[in-house]
Design a protein around this motif. Sequence first.
Motif, PDB file in Angstrom:
ATOM      1  N   MET A   7      -8.961 -14.655 -12.386  1.00  0.00           N
ATOM      2  CA  MET A   7      -8.790 -14.100 -13.355  1.00  0.00           C
ATOM      3  C   MET A   7      -9.620 -13.930 -14.756  1.00  0.00           C
ATOM      4  SD  MET A   7      -6.398 -11.104 -11.917  1.00  0.00           S
ATOM      5  CE  MET A   7      -6.077 -10.133 -13.657  1.00  0.00           C
ATOM      6  N   LEU A   8     -10.633 -13.749 -15.631  1.00  0.00           N
ATOM      7  CA  LEU A   8     -10.764 -13.240 -16.702  1.00  0.00           C
ATOM      8  C   LEU A   8     -10.650 -12.068 -17.521  1.00  0.00           C
ATOM      9  CD1 LEU A   8     -12.469 -15.178 -18.191  1.00  0.00           C
ATOM     10  CD2 LEU A   8     -14.055 -13.602 -18.014  1.00  0.00           C
ATOM     11  N   GLU A   9      -9.650 -12.024 -18.335  1.00  0.00           N
ATOM     12  CA  GLU A   9      -9.727 -10.562 -19.454  1.00  0.00           C
ATOM     13  C   GLU A   9      -9.911 -10.461 -20.575  1.00  0.00           C
ATOM     14  OE1 GLU A   9      -5.292  -9.884 -19.556  1.00  0.00           O
ATOM     15  OE2 GLU A   9      -6.010  -8.164 -21.066  1.00  0.00           O
ATOM     16  N   LEU A  10     -11.149 -10.113 -20.960  1.00  0.00           N
ATOM     17  CA  LEU A  10     -11.556  -9.964 -22.212  1.00  0.00           C
ATOM     18  C   LEU A  10     -11.781  -9.136 -23.193  1.00  0.00           C
ATOM     19  CD1 LEU A  10     -15.520 -10.832 -20.570  1.00  0.00           C
ATOM     20  CD2 LEU A  10     -14.076 -12.687 -21.845  1.00  0.00           C
ATOM     21  N   PRO A  11     -10.628  -9.105 -24.489  1.00  0.00           N
ATOM     22  CA  PRO A  11     -11.208  -8.286 -25.264  1.00  0.00           C
ATOM     23  C   PRO A  11     -12.405  -7.078 -26.377  1.00  0.00           C
ATOM     24  CG  PRO A  11     -10.186 -10.401 -26.571  1.00  0.00           C
ATOM     25  CD  PRO A  11     -11.565 -10.641 -25.206  1.00  0.00           C
ATOM     26  N   PHE A  54     -18.927 -12.697 -23.815  1.00  0.00           N
ATOM     27  CA  PHE A  54     -18.470 -13.427 -22.771  1.00  0.00           C
ATOM     28  C   PHE A  54     -18.453 -14.987 -22.788  1.00  0.00           C
ATOM     29  CE2 PHE A  54     -20.691  -9.116 -22.155  1.00  0.00           C
ATOM     30  CZ  PHE A  54     -19.656  -8.169 -20.789  1.00  0.00           C
ATOM     31  N   ILE A  55     -17.458 -14.646 -22.698  1.00  0.00           N
ATOM     32  CA  ILE A  55     -17.004 -16.504 -22.630  1.00  0.00           C
ATOM     33  C   ILE A  55     -17.066 -17.488 -20.552  1.00  0.00           C
ATOM     34  CG2 ILE A  55     -14.969 -16.685 -24.493  1.00  0.00           C
ATOM     35  CD1 ILE A  55     -13.532 -16.656 -22.086  1.00  0.00           C
ATOM     36  N   GLN A  56     -18.137 -16.266 -20.232  1.00  0.00           N
ATOM     37  CA  GLN A  56     -18.271 -17.075 -18.770  1.00  0.00           C
ATOM     38  C   GLN A  56     -19.264 -15.730 -18.869  1.00  0.00           C
ATOM     39  OE1 GLN A  56     -15.256 -17.747 -15.739  1.00  0.00           O
ATOM     40  NE2 GLN A  56     -17.196 -17.181 -14.197  1.00  0.00           N
ATOM     41  N   GLN A  57     -20.604 -16.232 -17.908  1.00  0.00           N
ATOM     42  CA  GLN A  57     -21.389 -15.025 -17.915  1.00  0.00           C
ATOM     43  C   GLN A  57     -21.664 -14.676 -16.450  1.00  0.00           C
ATOM     44  OE1 GLN A  57     -24.287 -16.873 -20.617  1.00  0.00           O
ATOM     45  NE2 GLN A  57     -24.529 -14.474 -21.031  1.00  0.00           N
ATOM     46  N   HIS A  58     -21.866 -15.748 -15.437  1.00  0.00           N
ATOM     47  CA  HIS A  58     -21.890 -16.126 -14.024  1.00  0.00           C
ATOM     48  C   HIS A  58     -21.046 -15.352 -12.971  1.00  0.00           C
ATOM     49  CE1 HIS A  58     -25.787 -16.560 -14.854  1.00  0.00           C
ATOM     50  NE2 HIS A  58     -25.333 -17.403 -16.047  1.00  0.00           N
ATOM     51  N   LEU A  60     -19.226 -12.439 -12.191  1.00  0.00           N
ATOM     52  CA  LEU A  60     -18.441 -12.219 -12.414  1.00  0.00           C
ATOM     53  C   LEU A  60     -18.049 -10.904 -11.651  1.00  0.00           C
ATOM     54  CD1 LEU A  60     -18.096 -11.953 -16.499  1.00  0.00           C
ATOM     55  CD2 LEU A  60     -16.456 -13.234 -15.116  1.00  0.00           C
ATOM     56  N   SER A  61     -17.036 -10.036 -11.335  1.00  0.00           N
ATOM     57  CA  SER A  61     -17.198  -8.932 -10.979  1.00  0.00           C
ATOM     58  C   SER A  61     -15.622  -8.173 -11.203  1.00  0.00           C
ATOM     59  CB  SER A  61     -16.895  -8.911  -9.018  1.00  0.00           C
ATOM     60  OG  SER A  61     -15.359 -10.052  -8.869  1.00  0.00           O
ATOM     61  N   PHE A  62     -16.440  -6.591 -11.966  1.00  0.00           N
ATOM     62  CA  PHE A  62     -15.213  -6.355 -12.107  1.00  0.00           C
ATOM     63  C   PHE A  62     -14.340  -6.354 -11.738  1.00  0.00           C
ATOM     64  CE2 PHE A  62     -13.869  -1.761 -12.693  1.00  0.00           C
ATOM     65  CZ  PHE A  62     -13.679  -2.181 -14.273  1.00  0.00           C
ATOM     66  N   LEU A  63     -13.278  -6.050 -12.272  1.00  0.00           N
ATOM     67  CA  LEU A  63     -11.240  -5.169 -11.480  1.00  0.00           C
ATOM     68  C   LEU A  63     -11.438  -3.963 -12.117  1.00  0.00           C
ATOM     69  CD1 LEU A  63      -9.499  -9.053 -10.734  1.00  0.00           C
ATOM     70  CD2 LEU A  63     -10.297  -7.630  -9.215  1.00  0.00           C
ATOM     71  N   ARG A  64     -10.680  -4.043 -13.507  1.00  0.00           N
ATOM     72  CA  ARG A  64     -10.278  -3.056 -13.977  1.00  0.00           C
ATOM     73  C   ARG A  64     -10.080  -2.813 -16.048  1.00  0.00           C
ATOM     74  NH1 ARG A  64      -6.496  -6.129 -12.434  1.00  0.00           N
ATOM     75  NH2 ARG A  64      -4.817  -6.704 -13.623  1.00  0.00           N
ATOM     76  N   TRP A  65     -10.499  -2.188 -16.184  1.00  0.00           N
ATOM     77  CA  TRP A  65     -10.195  -1.784 -17.652  1.00  0.00           C
ATOM     78  C   TRP A  65      -9.019  -2.336 -17.994  1.00  0.00           C
ATOM     79  CZ3 TRP A  65     -13.744  -0.848 -20.379  1.00  0.00           C
ATOM     80  CH2 TRP A  65     -15.642  -0.418 -19.813  1.00  0.00           C
ATOM     81  N   ASN A  66      -8.358  -2.139 -18.600  1.00  0.00           N
ATOM     82  CA  ASN A  66      -6.678  -2.877 -19.522  1.00  0.00           C
ATOM     83  C   ASN A  66      -6.818  -1.582 -21.357  1.00  0.00           C
ATOM     84  OD1 ASN A  66      -4.193  -3.078 -20.066  1.00  0.00           O
ATOM     85  ND2 ASN A  66      -4.728  -5.231 -20.662  1.00  0.00           N
ATOM     86  N   ILE A  67      -6.874  -0.250 -21.061  1.00  0.00           N
ATOM     87  CA  ILE A  67      -6.555   0.575 -22.305  1.00  0.00           C
ATOM     88  C   ILE A  67      -5.491   0.817 -22.510  1.00  0.00           C
ATOM     89  CG2 ILE A  67      -7.441   1.994 -23.403  1.00  0.00           C
ATOM     90  CD1 ILE A  67     -10.142   0.325 -22.675  1.00  0.00           C
ATOM     91  N   GLN A  68      -5.541   0.487 -24.093  1.00  0.00           N
ATOM     92  CA  GLN A  68      -3.744   1.071 -24.188  1.00  0.00           C
ATOM     93  C   GLN A  68      -3.121   2.142 -25.575  1.00  0.00           C
ATOM     94  OE1 GLN A  68      -1.420  -2.925 -24.577  1.00  0.00           O
ATOM     95  NE2 GLN A  68      -1.643  -3.456 -22.554  1.00  0.00           N
ATOM     96  N   LYS A 152      -5.613  -1.100 -28.034  1.00  0.00           N
ATOM     97  CA  LYS A 152      -5.625  -2.120 -27.160  1.00  0.00           C
ATOM     98  C   LYS A 152      -6.170  -1.997 -26.321  1.00  0.00           C
ATOM     99  CE  LYS A 152      -1.877  -5.146 -28.434  1.00  0.00           C
ATOM    100  NZ  LYS A 152      -0.241  -4.593 -28.567  1.00  0.00           N
ATOM    101  N   GLY A 153      -7.864  -3.418 -26.237  1.00  0.00           N
ATOM    102  CA  GLY A 153      -8.236  -2.979 -24.932  1.00  0.00           C
ATOM    103  C   GLY A 153      -8.823  -4.622 -24.459  1.00  0.00           C
ATOM    104  N   SER A 154      -9.587  -4.454 -23.199  1.00  0.00           N
ATOM    105  CA  SER A 154     -10.174  -5.007 -22.923  1.00  0.00           C
ATOM    106  C   SER A 154     -10.341  -4.899 -21.508  1.00  0.00           C
ATOM    107  CB  SER A 154      -9.346  -6.489 -22.671  1.00  0.00           C
ATOM    108  OG  SER A 154      -7.871  -6.640 -21.594  1.00  0.00           O
ATOM    109  N   ILE A 155     -11.084  -5.588 -20.300  1.00  0.00           N
ATOM    110  CA  ILE A 155     -12.038  -5.285 -19.761  1.00  0.00           C
ATOM    111  C   ILE A 155     -11.030  -6.793 -19.169  1.00  0.00           C
ATOM    112  CG2 ILE A 155     -14.207  -5.880 -19.863  1.00  0.00           C
ATOM    113  CD1 ILE A 155     -15.422  -4.005 -18.675  1.00  0.00           C
ATOM    114  N   ILE A 156     -11.511  -6.997 -17.452  1.00  0.00           N
ATOM    115  CA  ILE A 156     -10.442  -7.789 -16.566  1.00  0.00           C
ATOM    116  C   ILE A 156     -11.864  -7.870 -15.264  1.00  0.00           C
ATOM    117  CG2 ILE A 156      -8.709  -8.733 -15.147  1.00  0.00           C
ATOM    118  CD1 ILE A 156      -6.644  -6.708 -17.146  1.00  0.00           C
ATOM    119  N   PHE A 157     -12.156  -8.969 -15.251  1.00  0.00           N
ATOM    120  CA  PHE A 157     -13.253  -8.849 -14.795  1.00  0.00           C
ATOM    121  C   PHE A 157     -12.491 -10.411 -13.477  1.00  0.00           C
ATOM    122  CE2 PHE A 157     -15.644  -8.535 -18.003  1.00  0.00           C
ATOM    123  CZ  PHE A 157     -16.284  -7.867 -17.534  1.00  0.00           C
ATOM    124  N   LYS A 158     -13.170 -10.688 -12.231  1.00  0.00           N
ATOM    125  CA  LYS A 158     -12.512 -12.154 -11.260  1.00  0.00           C
ATOM    126  C   LYS A 158     -13.533 -13.224 -11.255  1.00  0.00           C
ATOM    127  CE  LYS A 158     -12.040 -12.829  -6.431  1.00  0.00           C
ATOM    128  NZ  LYS A 158     -12.835 -12.124  -5.176  1.00  0.00           N
TER     129      LYS A 158
END
Length: 159
Positions: A7-11, A54-58, A60-68, A152-158
């Motif tokens: 999993m990759l969480e990008l803020p 994007f510290i990684q670009q290839h 990636l599949s979207f998993l979920r939003w993390n918005i607080q 506080k927000g991030s987006i989480i990818f697989k």
Amino acid sequence: MAAEAGMLELPFIWDEQLTRCMRLRFQSLQQKNTKPQDGEKLLQPNEHVYRVDFIQQHNLSFLRWNIQLERAGKVMVTGTSQHWTPDLTHLMNRQLLDPVGIFWKKPGAKEVECNEADAQEFGERIAELAQIRKVMYFLFTFTDGLEPAQLKGSIIFKA
């Protein structure tokens, strides 16, 4: 950064400098009493620019939003198609992507809610765009007195 393996969480990073720069453009037009370019998106007081690096670009599949949100209110997240320059000063309306992610927290609620279908489609679109971008810019529109410091927000990818 990763919460779990694969999993990759990008803020979302609030770009204060770019937000200020876009506000100056608005003030400059007002002071000179000139109109913006046709189709130009001027930053409103409740709009702020954020970016995701994007510290990684290839792969990636979207998993979920993390918005607080620290308090009740609503935030709309709009992606931009601007991708080669950090200068969004002359952002055009046609560069704003659909759908937008809308996240809100009701008074007294613990959880942030969203329009699931739009948020899912938006997240998948971001995963696609990540393949050709190192950075993506977003317009966050805060309502109900909500401010950037309360998000506080991030987006989480697989990955």
